[in-house]
Design a protein around this motif. Structure first.
Motif, PDB file in Angstrom:
ATOM      1  N   PRO A 201       3.504   3.958  14.425  1.00 57.28           N
ATOM      2  CA  PRO A 201       3.731   5.497  14.597  1.00 57.28           C
ATOM      3  C   PRO A 201       3.060   6.163  13.327  1.00 57.28           C
ATOM      4  O   PRO A 201       2.772   5.567  12.539  1.00 57.28           O
ATOM      5  CB  PRO A 201       5.171   5.436  14.504  1.00 57.28           C
ATOM      6  N   VAL A 202       2.976   7.627  13.705  1.00 58.33           N
ATOM      7  CA  VAL A 202       2.639   8.406  12.625  1.00 58.33           C
ATOM      8  C   VAL A 202       3.756   8.968  11.928  1.00 58.33           C
ATOM      9  O   VAL A 202       4.590   9.536  12.474  1.00 58.33           O
ATOM     10  CB  VAL A 202       1.625   9.600  13.284  1.00 58.33           C
ATOM     11  N   ASP A 203       3.722   9.086  10.550  1.00 62.04           N
ATOM     12  CA  ASP A 203       4.787   9.536   9.842  1.00 62.04           C
ATOM     13  C   ASP A 203       4.311  10.703   9.097  1.00 62.04           C
ATOM     14  O   ASP A 203       2.995  11.038   8.874  1.00 62.04           O
ATOM     15  CB  ASP A 203       5.383   8.721   8.716  1.00 62.04           C
ATOM     16  N   LEU A 204       5.105  11.591   8.650  1.00 66.30           N
ATOM     17  CA  LEU A 204       4.876  12.816   7.921  1.00 66.30           C
ATOM     18  C   LEU A 204       6.136  13.293   6.723  1.00 66.30           C
ATOM     19  O   LEU A 204       7.215  12.926   6.964  1.00 66.30           O
ATOM     20  CB  LEU A 204       4.841  14.065   8.890  1.00 66.30           C
ATOM     21  N   SER A 205       5.570  13.995   5.745  1.00 65.86           N
ATOM     22  CA  SER A 205       6.485  14.150   4.691  1.00 65.86           C
ATOM     23  C   SER A 205       6.059  15.707   4.028  1.00 65.86           C
ATOM     24  O   SER A 205       4.595  15.871   4.332  1.00 65.86           O
ATOM     25  CB  SER A 205       6.496  13.124   3.727  1.00 65.86           C
ATOM     26  N   PHE A 206       6.994  16.362   3.403  1.00 71.43           N
ATOM     27  CA  PHE A 206       6.212  17.605   2.982  1.00 71.43           C
ATOM     28  C   PHE A 206       6.864  17.872   1.842  1.00 71.43           C
ATOM     29  O   PHE A 206       7.881  17.208   1.301  1.00 71.43           O
ATOM     30  CB  PHE A 206       6.608  18.769   3.783  1.00 71.43           C
ATOM     31  N   SER A 207       6.018  18.701   0.992  1.00 74.92           N
ATOM     32  CA  SER A 207       6.649  19.282  -0.408  1.00 74.92           C
ATOM     33  C   SER A 207       6.735  20.752  -0.608  1.00 74.92           C
ATOM     34  O   SER A 207       5.608  21.229  -0.225  1.00 74.92           O
ATOM     35  CB  SER A 207       5.684  18.343  -1.417  1.00 74.92           C
ATOM     36  N   ASP A 208       7.672  21.133  -1.316  1.00 72.53           N
ATOM     37  CA  ASP A 208       7.734  22.621  -1.349  1.00 72.53           C
ATOM     38  C   ASP A 208       7.537  22.838  -2.964  1.00 72.53           C
ATOM     39  O   ASP A 208       7.894  24.131  -3.372  1.00 72.53           O
ATOM     40  CB  ASP A 208       9.138  23.131  -1.157  1.00 72.53           C
ATOM     41  N   ASP A 209       7.161  21.943  -3.736  1.00 70.08           N
ATOM     42  CA  ASP A 209       7.029  22.179  -5.221  1.00 70.08           C
ATOM     43  C   ASP A 209       5.687  21.643  -5.918  1.00 70.08           C
ATOM     44  O   ASP A 209       5.729  20.916  -6.713  1.00 70.08           O
ATOM     45  CB  ASP A 209       8.253  21.644  -5.985  1.00 70.08           C
TER      46      ASP A 209
ATOM     47  N   ILE B 184       0.905  -1.214   0.157  1.00 64.02           N
ATOM     48  CA  ILE B 184       0.023   0.015  -0.249  1.00 64.02           C
ATOM     49  C   ILE B 184       0.844   1.288  -0.171  1.00 64.02           C
ATOM     50  O   ILE B 184       1.818   1.233   0.775  1.00 64.02           O
ATOM     51  CB  ILE B 184      -0.866   0.120   1.248  1.00 64.02           C
ATOM     52  N   ASP B 185       0.644   2.145  -1.055  1.00 63.30           N
ATOM     53  CA  ASP B 185       1.467   3.391  -1.027  1.00 63.30           C
ATOM     54  C   ASP B 185       0.465   4.435  -0.450  1.00 63.30           C
ATOM     55  O   ASP B 185      -0.797   4.412  -0.424  1.00 63.30           O
ATOM     56  CB  ASP B 185       1.768   3.723  -2.610  1.00 63.30           C
ATOM     57  N   VAL B 186       0.990   5.524  -0.060  1.00 63.66           N
ATOM     58  CA  VAL B 186       0.419   6.942   0.038  1.00 63.66           C
ATOM     59  C   VAL B 186       0.914   7.666  -1.041  1.00 63.66           C
ATOM     60  O   VAL B 186       2.216   8.053  -1.466  1.00 63.66           O
ATOM     61  CB  VAL B 186       0.858   7.646   1.509  1.00 63.66           C
ATOM     62  N   SER B 187      -0.001   8.229  -1.714  1.00 64.15           N
ATOM     63  CA  SER B 187       0.262   9.183  -2.885  1.00 64.15           C
ATOM     64  C   SER B 187      -0.501  10.482  -2.866  1.00 64.15           C
ATOM     65  O   SER B 187      -1.429  10.794  -2.320  1.00 64.15           O
ATOM     66  CB  SER B 187       0.180   8.222  -4.273  1.00 64.15           C
ATOM     67  N   VAL B 188      -0.033  11.352  -3.984  1.00 56.32           N
ATOM     68  CA  VAL B 188      -0.633  12.602  -4.074  1.00 56.32           C
ATOM     69  C   VAL B 188      -0.832  12.767  -5.586  1.00 56.32           C
ATOM     70  O   VAL B 188       0.249  13.023  -6.182  1.00 56.32           O
ATOM     71  CB  VAL B 188       0.302  13.721  -3.396  1.00 56.32           C
TER      72      VAL B 188
ATOM     73  N   THR C 220      -8.859  18.281 -14.471  1.00 62.64           N
ATOM     74  CA  THR C 220      -7.839  17.217 -14.838  1.00 62.64           C
ATOM     75  C   THR C 220      -6.818  17.095 -13.903  1.00 62.64           C
ATOM     76  O   THR C 220      -6.161  17.928 -13.542  1.00 62.64           O
ATOM     77  CB  THR C 220      -7.398  17.681 -16.543  1.00 62.64           C
ATOM     78  N   TRP C 221      -6.377  15.655 -14.045  1.00 66.04           N
ATOM     79  CA  TRP C 221      -5.278  15.425 -12.941  1.00 66.04           C
ATOM     80  C   TRP C 221      -4.028  14.531 -13.576  1.00 66.04           C
ATOM     81  O   TRP C 221      -4.349  13.899 -14.321  1.00 66.04           O
ATOM     82  CB  TRP C 221      -5.957  14.477 -11.938  1.00 66.04           C
ATOM     83  N   LYS C 222      -2.821  14.966 -12.963  1.00 68.53           N
ATOM     84  CA  LYS C 222      -1.658  14.074 -13.359  1.00 68.53           C
ATOM     85  C   LYS C 222      -1.745  12.572 -12.630  1.00 68.53           C
ATOM     86  O   LYS C 222      -2.410  12.833 -11.551  1.00 68.53           O
ATOM     87  CB  LYS C 222      -0.540  14.963 -12.942  1.00 68.53           C
ATOM     88  N   PRO C 223      -0.994  11.845 -13.139  1.00 65.66           N
ATOM     89  CA  PRO C 223      -0.933  10.654 -12.277  1.00 65.66           C
ATOM     90  C   PRO C 223      -0.200  10.760 -11.035  1.00 65.66           C
ATOM     91  O   PRO C 223       0.429  11.907 -10.769  1.00 65.66           O
ATOM     92  CB  PRO C 223       0.082   9.739 -13.283  1.00 65.66           C
ATOM     93  N   PRO C 224      -0.803  10.030  -9.972  1.00 58.63           N
ATOM     94  CA  PRO C 224      -0.036  10.259  -8.587  1.00 58.63           C
ATOM     95  C   PRO C 224       1.436   9.931  -8.435  1.00 58.63           C
ATOM     96  O   PRO C 224       2.041   9.382  -9.215  1.00 58.63           O
ATOM     97  CB  PRO C 224      -0.991   9.385  -7.725  1.00 58.63           C
ATOM     98  N   VAL C 225       1.898  10.959  -7.688  1.00 54.62           N
ATOM     99  CA  VAL C 225       3.241  10.682  -7.105  1.00 54.62           C
ATOM    100  C   VAL C 225       3.171  10.298  -5.828  1.00 54.62           C
ATOM    101  O   VAL C 225       2.658  10.467  -4.907  1.00 54.62           O
ATOM    102  CB  VAL C 225       3.846  12.368  -7.032  1.00 54.62           C
ATOM    103  N   THR C 226       4.151   9.092  -5.588  1.00 51.18           N
ATOM    104  CA  THR C 226       4.103   8.266  -4.490  1.00 51.18           C
ATOM    105  C   THR C 226       4.971   8.725  -3.726  1.00 51.18           C
ATOM    106  O   THR C 226       6.282   9.116  -3.727  1.00 51.18           O
ATOM    107  CB  THR C 226       4.683   6.818  -5.024  1.00 51.18           C
ATOM    108  N   VAL C 227       4.421   9.035  -2.277  1.00 59.26           N
ATOM    109  CA  VAL C 227       5.161   9.712  -1.320  1.00 59.26           C
ATOM    110  C   VAL C 227       5.917   8.743  -0.196  1.00 59.26           C
ATOM    111  O   VAL C 227       6.915   9.031   0.077  1.00 59.26           O
ATOM    112  CB  VAL C 227       4.016  10.622  -0.421  1.00 59.26           C
ATOM    113  N   ASP C 228       5.166   7.348  -0.106  1.00 56.91           N
ATOM    114  CA  ASP C 228       5.878   6.583   0.612  1.00 56.91           C
ATOM    115  C   ASP C 228       5.222   5.191   0.390  1.00 56.91           C
ATOM    116  O   ASP C 228       4.048   5.114  -0.421  1.00 56.91           O
ATOM    117  CB  ASP C 228       5.762   6.701   2.190  1.00 56.91           C
TER     118      ASP C 228
END
Length: 564
Positions: free
Chosen positions: A254-262, A181-185, A194-202
């Motif tokens: 646990p709870v994880d976190l990631s961030f994006s600046d672009d 299972i991935d998490v994606s955005v 319209t939407w771009k294909p998802p980017v996998t975060v983890d």
């Protein structure tokens, strides 16, 4: 030391993975295999690629719905038959008429003697304040070959982009127990059309067999820093649960976190943020982490303060001092705060304890159990959780957390009876301290799936409530306050009653209620726009539906919208 056990209230995607030999397409399967034995081939998934809006999806048709937002508008217009549930919504901070909502967008097709199921993430986009909506599906990409779930929308004001986070279940190549299972955005550059294909975060660890080690990712949530004066203006924050297993035994979450600046093109390395608190996280301390590790945590929700600080709230099951019985695993709400854009995090702060535990050898003491062994409300079969969400007033900076529990009902007994109500807590110091619980609702009818939003000192809480005690039906309600819960006004948002006990989909086959729904999603949604209007979305079950090929009639599951 008490044995570790699987957390009580996790999004169903992971739970399904643990109890069936193959990956599920989303939170739940609308039809059990045993339900269509007369159809040859059973459930087959359509894993075709390409085509559609943005490319890389199973299906990306769009349609348009419209209606009076002061009444009720059914958003899902792409199918008259398949269910939609889990219905978050957000508003564009630069345009109060620009709205984005999401859903688990099931597509169930019966062709001849076969049943086909697809579950992309659904989107609903409006540019006229909720009068007209475009309904479509976000591309699933390679990571979502097994289906998506748990949608979470966000706007990024700095880049003018719309985003949708989701879980993506991917089938592996080495047999029925392989997959992850991935998490994606996913990102849209035209406001959510319209939407771009998802980017996998983890990505979770592949292989889910009983002898394997596994890492499963669950219940992600996406928020954006939309404050131009913030040092991290435009940053996206994504949090999720990381659930670790060894040879089928639960280890930690646990709870994880990631961030994006672009604008979601790339993401930081995930960090564990649920931390430790030796006072409130005492049970089931394992070999990983410091003393008091809060590593049985889940259902995280983030919020960005006007100064750019970030607060993430989550549930935890390690406050043993609050349990009436050993190993009762009642939940608590905790929060952590970052003052430097997610690089470092405070120790978790205790918000409240809940009366919602009791799963020990499949024995409930605070809630009844449904046919799947999940907590439910008396007279229903759909699973329910306790915590709603965490939200910030973007004008005042005050934080609000809401939840439900059975403290008003018959609990800590072998046969509990629910009288669940909604409660709220407030923080004026970015989560460093929290008020005592504030009662939002009262009365004998059960309430569930609370969702809080606030703007300019007005606080709104939406929730679903049993229409009449013991009726098996529900309505969607809104409570509003302008004094942080010292007083409340109430109104019914839904214009018709939903009937959860006569469902076409997710039927329980319980001896006393064969057509009771086991699943109506895990959350609903509400957001205020910059004009102070409340936009509300929920899973609605008023519409009659007939599926002749399955020999069924009953109630559909629709994504409904209203403005208040």
């Amino acid at each position: 030391m008490a044995r570790r056990r699987f957390p009580l209230i996790l999004a169903g995607l992971v739970l399904v993975l643990l109890v069936v030999p193959a990956l599920s397409s989303a939170d739940e399967n609308p039809i059990d295999r045993s339900e269509y034995g007369h159809l040859s081939g059973g459930l087959t998934h359509l894993f075709a690629a390409g085509g559609g809006v943005g490319g890389g999806s199973l299906q990306n048709s769009t349609c348009t719905s419209s209606g009076d937002p002061s009444a009720n508008v059914r958003l899902n217009c792409d199918s008259d038959t398949s269910p939609d549930n889990e219905t978050p919504i957000t508003t564009d901070p630069t345009n109060p008429d620009h709205l984005l909502a999401g859903s688990n967008d099931y597509f169930i097709t019966i062709k001849g003697s076969g049943v086909q199921e697809r579950v992309p993430t659904g989107f609903f986009t409006s540019f006229d304040g909720g009068h007209t909506w475009t309904d479509g599906q976000i591309p699933m990409g390679n990571g979502g070959s097994g289906g998506n779930g748990d949608p979470s929308p966000a706007f990024d004001a700095k880049f003018g982009t719309a985003h949708m986070a989701q879980l993506s279940a991917a089938l592996g190549q080495n047999g029925p127990n392989a997959g992850h299972i991935d998490v994606s955005v996913s990102t849209s550059n035209d406001g959510g059309l319209t939407w771009k294909p998802p980017v996998t975060v983890d990505t979770g660890q592949a292989s889910i067999g009983p002898s394997a080690n596994g890492v499963f990712l669950d219940k992600e949530w996406l928020v954006a820093d939309n404050f131009p004066s913030s040092p991290h203006y435009g940053r996206l924050y994504l949090s999720w649960d990381r659930i670790e297993f060894s040879k089928g035994a639960f280890l930690r979450s646990p709870v994880d976190l990631s961030f994006s600046d672009d604008a979601g093109k790339s993401w930081s390395r995930p960090v564990e943020i649920s931390g430790s608190n030796p006072t409130y996280c005492t049970a089931n301390q394992g070999p990983v982490g410091p003393a008091g590790s809060c590593d049985e945590s889940f259902f995280s929700y983030g919020a960005v303060e006007p100064n750019g600080d970030v607060v993430v709230g989550f549930m935890n099951q390690q406050h043993a001092a609050a349990w009436e019985e050993p190993n009762e695993f009642e939940d608590q709400v905790m929060t952590v705060t970052s003052h430097d854009g997610g690089a470092h995090w405070s120790n978790p702060v205790h918000v409240t304890d809940m009366e919602d535990g009791g799963l020990e050898s499949i024995k409930f003491t605070d809630y009844p159990a449904n046919v799947d062994g999940r907590a439910t409300q008396t007279g229903f079969q759909f699973r329910t959780g306790s915590w709603g969400n965490l939200n910030v007033d973007p004008v005042t900076g005050k934080l609000y957390a809401v939840w439900t529990d059975n403290s008003d009902g018959l609990h800590d007994v072998a046969s509990p009876i629910t009288d669940t109500n909604v409660f709220m807590s407030v923080s004026t110091d970015e989560g460093a301290t929290w008020s005592a619980p504030i009662r939002v609702t009262s009365g004998v009818t059960d309430k569930w799936f609370p969702w809080v939003a606030a703007r300019g000192g007005k606080v709104g809480v939406v929730y679903q409530e049993e229409a009449v005690d013991g009726s098996g039906t529900y309505v969607t309600q809104m409570a509003a306050s302008t004094n942080d819960g010292a007083s409340w006004s109430y109104q019914t948002v839904s214009t018709a009653v939903s009937d959860a006990d006569h469902s076409v989909w997710f039927q329980a086959h319980a001896p006393d209620c064969a057509t009771c729904s086991r699943f109506i999603g895990d959350y609903i949604g509400m957001a205020f726009d910059t004009l102070g209007r409340a936009h509300i979305t929920w899973t609605d079950m008023r519409r009659d539906l007939s599926i002749p090929a399955l020999g069924r009639t009953g109630k559909a599951e629709d994504d409904m919208y209203a403005q208040r």
